[in-house]
Design a protein around this motif. Sequence first.
Motif, short mmCIF file in Angstrom:
data_model
loop_
_atom_site.label_atom_id
_atom_site.label_comp_id
_atom_site.label_asym_id
_atom_site.label_seq_id
_atom_site.Cartn_x
_atom_site.Cartn_y
_atom_site.Cartn_z
N ILE A 1 2.40 1.64 -3.55
CA ILE A 1 1.38 2.07 -4.51
C ILE A 1 1.00 3.53 -4.27
O ILE A 1 0.88 4.32 -5.21
CB ILE A 1 0.15 1.14 -4.45
N THR A 2 0.82 3.91 -3.01
CA THR A 2 0.44 5.28 -2.68
C THR A 2 1.53 6.26 -3.10
O THR A 2 1.25 7.30 -3.70
CB THR A 2 0.14 5.41 -1.17
N THR B 1 3.80 5.82 -5.39
CA THR B 1 3.85 5.83 -6.86
C THR B 1 2.76 6.73 -7.43
O THR B 1 3.03 7.54 -8.34
CB THR B 1 3.69 4.40 -7.42
N THR B 2 1.55 6.64 -6.90
CA THR B 2 0.46 7.48 -7.42
C THR B 2 0.70 8.95 -7.10
O THR B 2 0.41 9.82 -7.93
CB THR B 2 -0.92 7.04 -6.87
N LEU B 3 1.26 9.23 -5.93
CA LEU B 3 1.56 10.63 -5.59
C LEU B 3 2.67 11.19 -6.48
O LEU B 3 2.59 12.33 -6.93
CB LEU B 3 1.94 10.75 -4.12
N VAL C 1 0.84 -1.20 0.00
CA VAL C 1 0.00 0.00 0.00
C VAL C 1 0.87 1.25 0.00
O VAL C 1 0.58 2.22 -0.72
CB VAL C 1 -0.98 -0.01 1.20
N TYR D 1 -5.02 5.26 -8.64
CA TYR D 1 -4.61 4.32 -7.60
C TYR D 1 -5.00 2.89 -7.99
O TYR D 1 -4.21 1.96 -7.85
CB TYR D 1 -5.24 4.70 -6.25
N TRP E 1 -7.55 10.64 -8.73
CA TRP E 1 -6.68 9.81 -7.91
C TRP E 1 -7.22 8.41 -7.66
O TRP E 1 -6.47 7.43 -7.78
CB TRP E 1 -6.35 10.51 -6.59
N PRO E 2 -8.50 8.19 -7.34
CA PRO E 2 -8.97 6.82 -7.11
C PRO E 2 -8.77 5.91 -8.33
O PRO E 2 -8.38 4.75 -8.19
CB PRO E 2 -10.45 6.98 -6.78
N VAL F 1 -2.70 1.78 -10.92
CA VAL F 1 -1.33 1.51 -10.45
C VAL F 1 -1.31 0.24 -9.60
O VAL F 1 -0.42 -0.59 -9.73
CB VAL F 1 -0.77 2.72 -9.67
N SER F 2 -2.31 0.08 -8.75
CA SER F 2 -2.39 -1.11 -7.89
C SER F 2 -2.47 -2.37 -8.74
O SER F 2 -1.75 -3.35 -8.49
CB SER F 2 -3.60 -1.02 -6.96
#
Length: 150
Positions: free
Chosen positions: A39-40, A42-44, A36, A62, A58-59, A65-66
């Motif tokens: 992944i978080t 990476t998305t940021l 988590v 996320y 973002w959702p 990417v997840s």
Amino acid sequence: MSLVMPRSTALPDPDYDSAFYDGVPAKRLFAWLVDVIVITLTTLILGLITLTALLWIWPLVYLGVSFLYRWTTISAWSATLGMRLMNLQLRGPTGGILAGGEAAAHTALYLFFSASMILQIISAGSIALSRRHHGLHDLVLGTAALNRPG
């Protein structure tokens, strides 16, 4: 007479090969936390690279990417980075490591069950209490997270 048909599997038996399952629920929890975080972050980073444009969705980012992270790492090593750190490996019902299609199915089912709080709680309870520490997605596919042999 049993109402449930026993599922034939080549996975190690928890009664005879308990070392494969020792500490797996706690290791899965810590592996999940590591994943988590990866992944978080990476998305940021993707959000910052796109000058926050991706943060508006973002959702969805996320989720994408997840899926990609889990699918590619499980396809490559039959484990995510968190699982590798915790010395875990996913095995299929044949006892072998997961191939690309199996990794995609495992990831898709994991994300589907994770979308519901009730299913997440049931899955976590199953990991904690079942003999092979299966999550719901593992039960459907016949997979298991084991302590990595060797």
